[in-house]
Design an enzyme around this catalytic site. Structure first.
Site, short mmCIF file in Angstrom:
data_model
loop_
_atom_site.label_atom_id
_atom_site.label_comp_id
_atom_site.label_asym_id
_atom_site.label_seq_id
_atom_site.Cartn_x
_atom_site.Cartn_y
_atom_site.Cartn_z
CG ASP A 195 -8.12 -0.36 3.41
OD1 ASP A 195 -8.53 -0.86 2.62
OD2 ASP A 195 -7.25 -0.08 3.49
CE LYS A 198 -3.79 -1.90 2.37
NZ LYS A 198 -4.59 -2.15 2.87
P1 NAP Z 1 1.38 -5.20 7.58
O1 NAP Z 1 1.16 -3.35 7.31
O2 NAP Z 1 2.19 -5.33 7.47
O3 NAP Z 1 0.98 -4.44 9.57
C1 NAP Z 1 1.12 -4.96 10.05
C2 NAP Z 1 0.67 -4.85 11.59
O4 NAP Z 1 0.56 -5.72 12.79
C3 NAP Z 1 2.04 -4.01 11.89
O5 NAP Z 1 1.51 -2.34 13.15
C4 NAP Z 1 3.13 -4.97 13.08
O6 NAP Z 1 3.69 -3.88 14.13
C5 NAP Z 1 2.21 -5.77 13.61
N1 NAP Z 1 2.07 -7.15 13.80
C6 NAP Z 1 1.98 -8.22 13.19
N2 NAP Z 1 2.10 -9.39 13.83
C7 NAP Z 1 1.94 -8.94 14.70
C8 NAP Z 1 2.37 -9.72 16.70
N3 NAP Z 1 2.02 -11.11 16.16
N4 NAP Z 1 2.79 -9.12 17.76
C9 NAP Z 1 1.12 -7.57 17.29
N5 NAP Z 1 1.67 -7.43 16.61
C10 NAP Z 1 1.71 -7.41 15.21
O7 NAP Z 1 -0.34 -5.08 7.35
P2 NAP Z 1 -2.05 -3.87 7.35
O8 NAP Z 1 -2.12 -3.83 5.85
O9 NAP Z 1 -1.64 -3.09 8.00
O10 NAP Z 1 -2.67 -5.43 7.96
C11 NAP Z 1 -3.08 -5.24 8.86
C12 NAP Z 1 -4.74 -6.50 9.25
O11 NAP Z 1 -5.52 -5.74 9.12
C13 NAP Z 1 -4.56 -7.74 8.27
O12 NAP Z 1 -4.40 -8.93 8.87
C14 NAP Z 1 -5.06 -7.33 6.96
O13 NAP Z 1 -5.83 -8.68 6.52
C15 NAP Z 1 -6.47 -6.54 7.94
N6 NAP Z 1 -6.94 -5.49 6.74
C16 NAP Z 1 -8.30 -5.53 6.38
C17 NAP Z 1 -9.24 -5.02 5.36
C18 NAP Z 1 -10.99 -5.08 5.41
O14 NAP Z 1 -11.06 -4.53 3.84
N7 NAP Z 1 -10.94 -5.86 6.35
C19 NAP Z 1 -8.46 -4.15 4.95
C20 NAP Z 1 -7.17 -3.57 5.34
C21 NAP Z 1 -6.07 -4.57 5.81
P3 NAP Z 1 5.65 -3.93 14.03
O15 NAP Z 1 5.45 -3.07 13.19
O16 NAP Z 1 5.62 -4.71 14.78
O17 NAP Z 1 5.39 -4.74 12.64
#
Ligand code: NAP
Length: 279
Positions: free
Chosen positions: A102, A66
């Site tokens: 989003d 993104k």
């Molecule tokens: P991302 O950019 O890869 O960010 C991941 C985030 O999760 C970071 O803040 C990371 O922390 C944290 N994290 C990962 N593993 C962790 C753990 N074990 N304990 C605590 N924190 C952890 O991913 P994203 O795009 O933000 O997506 C996040 C989630 O939102 C995903 O599950 C995605 O499927 C969901 N999502 C859903 C929608 C929807 O339409 N429903 C839309 C967008 C995203 P660090 O910074 O410390 O690595």
């Protein structure tokens, strides 16, 4: 006119987006193709270029592209600029236009589908990745009282807080402070913990009878957090399925100038998957 659309991400095989867009297209009488393009971070920009050359008209972008997508756009919407991330692309004569749907998707799901009033809610945002950045401005615009951002890597929480133009309502705190921050009215899990080997490790937190818990994940990925929320005594726990459908509806409107009826598509997916929402 080209009718080719695609989702770019890594991985993407699990995505419900082709099904959602196929249902919207059928409903609106639009002919469109929606492919899944799995591109690693190293390959993303080349994959996007090839797609444009082959007549791609638009796309969605998911983890982990993104922020990279924003940098590859020639023009971006105001909301994409505020998020620092793009989840929707539209091809124009002079290059890619990027938007971020989003945040509006989440707010529509919570306020219109689930009828929750977000105004004045003391809000905890877990995570500071692309999804957290995408929803934070929309939550603030929806009138939440304050936003406390907590991330496993604290510098990312501080960086995200610094990008939000309302410092009086936003703060970043450390994960090990979670147990001592008091009760929140809204807790949003925007971490990708469910997709990682290390589970979300939440300390005991104060919850009150009106606390709403929201996981941006859906299906299996939302089970742990929704279960935690129910056991902790939250008033309601909602997964990210509705947000997924709403952000797609907003992208579809941008591409085709017509807003599909998202409710019937949401109901179909919810029914199919027996997904996790307690409301
Ligand atoms: P991302 O950019 O890869 O960010 C991941 C985030 O999760 C970071 O803040 C990371 O922390 C944290 N994290 C990962 N593993 C962790 C753990 N074990 N304990 C605590 N924190 C952890 O991913 P994203 O795009 O933000 O997506 C996040 C989630 O939102 C995903 O599950 C995605 O499927 C969901 N999502 C859903 C929608 C929807 O339409 N429903 C839309 C967008 C995203 P660090 O910074 O410390 O690595």
């Amino acid at each position: 006119m080209s009718h080719r659309y695609a989702l770019f991400g890594h991985p993407v095989a699990h995505s419900l987006s082709p099904r959602i867009h196929a249902a919207f297209a059928k409903q609106c009488g639009v002919a469109m193709e929606y492919a899944l393009i799995d591109a690693t971070p190293d390959d993303f920009s080349t994959a996007l270029e090839s797609f444009a050359r082959e007549g791609g008209a638009g796309g969605n972008v998911t983890v982990p592209h993104k922020q990279a997508a924003l940098a590859l756009c020639d023009h971006i919407s105001e909301r994409a600029r505020r998020c620092g991330a793009v989840n929707t692309l539209m091809r124009r004569d002079d290059g890619w236009f990027g938007d971020n749907t989003d945040g509006i998707g989440l707010v529509r799901d919570l306020t219109q589908r689930h009828r929750h009033d977000l105004r004045e809610r003391r809000t905890l945002l877990l995570g500071a990745g692309g999804a957290a950045a995408g929803i934070a401005p929309a939550l603030l615009d929806a009138g939440i009282g304050s936003l406390c951002i907590v991330n496993r890597t604290p510098t990312r929480a501080a960086d995200l807080a610094a990008t939000l133009a309302t410092p009086a309502r936003v703060q970043a705190r450390h994960w090990d402070e979670l147990g001592s921050l008091g009760a929140f009215d809204l807790i949003v899990n925007a971490t990708a913990a469910a997709l990682e080997p290390a589970a979300l490790d939440l300390p005991p937190m104060r919850i009150h009878a009106g606390t709403l818990a929201v996981d941006l994940g859906y299906g299996e990925a939302a089970v742990d957090f929704v279960t935690w929320a129910c056991r902790a005594g939250c008033a309601a726990a909602i997964d990210g399925l509705g947000m997924l459908v709403e952000q797609a509806a907003e992208a579809f409107s941008l591409w085709h100038g017509r807003r599909p009826a998202a409710d019937s598509v949401y109901a179909l997916l919810r029914c199919d998957r027996q997904l996790t929402a307690m409301d």
